[in-house]
Design an enzyme around this catalytic site. Structure first.
Site, short mmCIF file in Angstrom:
data_model
loop_
_atom_site.label_atom_id
_atom_site.label_comp_id
_atom_site.label_asym_id
_atom_site.label_seq_id
_atom_site.Cartn_x
_atom_site.Cartn_y
_atom_site.Cartn_z
N GLN A 1 0.86 -1.19 0.00
CA GLN A 1 0.00 0.00 0.00
C GLN A 1 0.90 1.24 0.00
O GLN A 1 1.01 1.95 0.99
CB GLN A 1 -0.91 -0.01 1.23
N HIS B 1 9.02 -3.78 -1.20
CA HIS B 1 8.14 -4.02 -2.34
C HIS B 1 8.23 -2.89 -3.36
O HIS B 1 8.09 -3.13 -4.56
CB HIS B 1 6.70 -4.16 -1.84
N LYS C 1 -0.21 -10.21 -16.07
CA LYS C 1 -1.46 -10.65 -15.43
C LYS C 1 -2.41 -9.49 -15.28
O LYS C 1 -2.02 -8.33 -15.17
CB LYS C 1 -1.18 -11.27 -14.06
#
Length: 314
Positions: A100, A133, A195
């Protein structure tokens, strides 16, 4: 350790106690004594059981679910500040809430920034973490951030496999930069799996960009949560003619039914670090230790030495 510097004290949160012990073994010191007391309603407090006044304090705790691990780290930082620690370094191998990192839809929080603010407000003076991330999370902090890379752990292992016709793949476009670093290092082709998601943790469609026929493929990712993406990518690559598929992932979140999915997939092997404890039975899983990487970094910070020399690549 150089005695001209203030003493090092390493403490570990409950969930990362195993890692704190391993780091201290590498450093040749004892893990600091700390106790955690729980109240009937689930509230808890932490307390250091030895003096840390003026010390260089390192607090080892990954912030994976549940949120208690993050709260415990915040309390450890606050307690160290109030005990007059000379400096307070959080060693957070897995920095949770990092997915996030931006407003990707209306009216959502940016949790990674909130966590950075909470840690800084608690009294943090430095963060040591690994394979964020999103790299930009370093900029959410107003204190120094040492962002380590698991490549120095994974590269020797990949070399030990002695794979011929190797191809590096990313399970999604977002991880292309990370996978490309490995592809450039080994001078092998890069393949992308594209994806689209129906919603969080649910994949709608996936396609392969690149040639994998007759190749030994290594999928590179930073986090494996439910393992839906990584297992679907592995099975898809095999359907396109890949000889074998392995996955290399920094942080094994492995929420159910991840282990079952890995076991039932075409993955030959999945390789993790122990940034998060993974204790489930899984013959396909290989877990590589991170203690030496973090111990070397702590030693270099303590001795005011550069840490960039230990990066094989970013």
């Amino acid at each position: 350790m150089d005695n001209n510097f203030r003493p090092i004290k390493v403490f570990a949160g409950e969930a990362s106690h195993y890692l704190g012990e391993s780091i201290c073994k590498e450093l040749g010191i004892e893990l600091g004594k700390m106790k955690k007391e729980r109240f009937a309603d689930g509230e808890f407090e932490v307390a250091f059981e030895e003096s840390i006044r003026g010390a260089e304090v390192y607090l080892v705790q990954s912030t994976f679910p549940s949120s208690d691990n993050l709260m415990e780290l915040l309390l450890m930082i606050d307690a160290a500040k109030r005990a007059s620690a000379g400096s307070i370094m959080a060693v957070v191998p897995y920095f949770g809430w990092a997915r996030q990192d931006r407003k990707d839809k209306p009216r959502v929080s940016i949790a990674a920034k909130l966590v950075a603010d909470l840690m800084t407000a608690a009294g943090l003076t430095r963060l040591i973490t690994m394979d964020l991330h999103a790299d930009q999370i370093q900029g959410f902090f107003n204190v120094p951030v040492d962002h380590l890379y698991a490549s120095s752990i994974f590269i020797p292992y990949i070399k030990s496999l002695k794979l011929e016709d190797m191809v590096i793949a990313s399970p999604d476009v977002g991880g292309a930069k990370r996978a490309n670093s490995y592809a450039k290092y080994f001078d092998v082709p890069l393949v992308l799996c594209h994806k689209t998601r129906a919603k969080a943790n649910v994949i709608e469609k996936m396609t392969v960009i690149g040639d994998v026929e007759g190749k030994n493929v290594i999928l590179i990712d930073d986090i494996v949560d439910t393992a839906g993406t990584i297992t679907k990518a592995a099975d898809l690559l095999l359907s396109f003619g890949a000889k074998s598929v392995r996955a290399l992932c920094s942080h094994p979140v492995m929420s159910d039914p991840a282990t079952q999915r890995v076991m039932e997939s075409g993955l030959e092997e999945i390789i993790f670090t122990d940034s998060i404890p993974y204790g489930k039975e899984n013959p396909k899983a290989t877990v590589l230790p991170v203690a030496k990487l973090f111990a070397d970094t702590i030693r270099r910070i303590h001795n005011n030495q550069s840490i960039s020399s230990q990066y094989l690549f970013k």
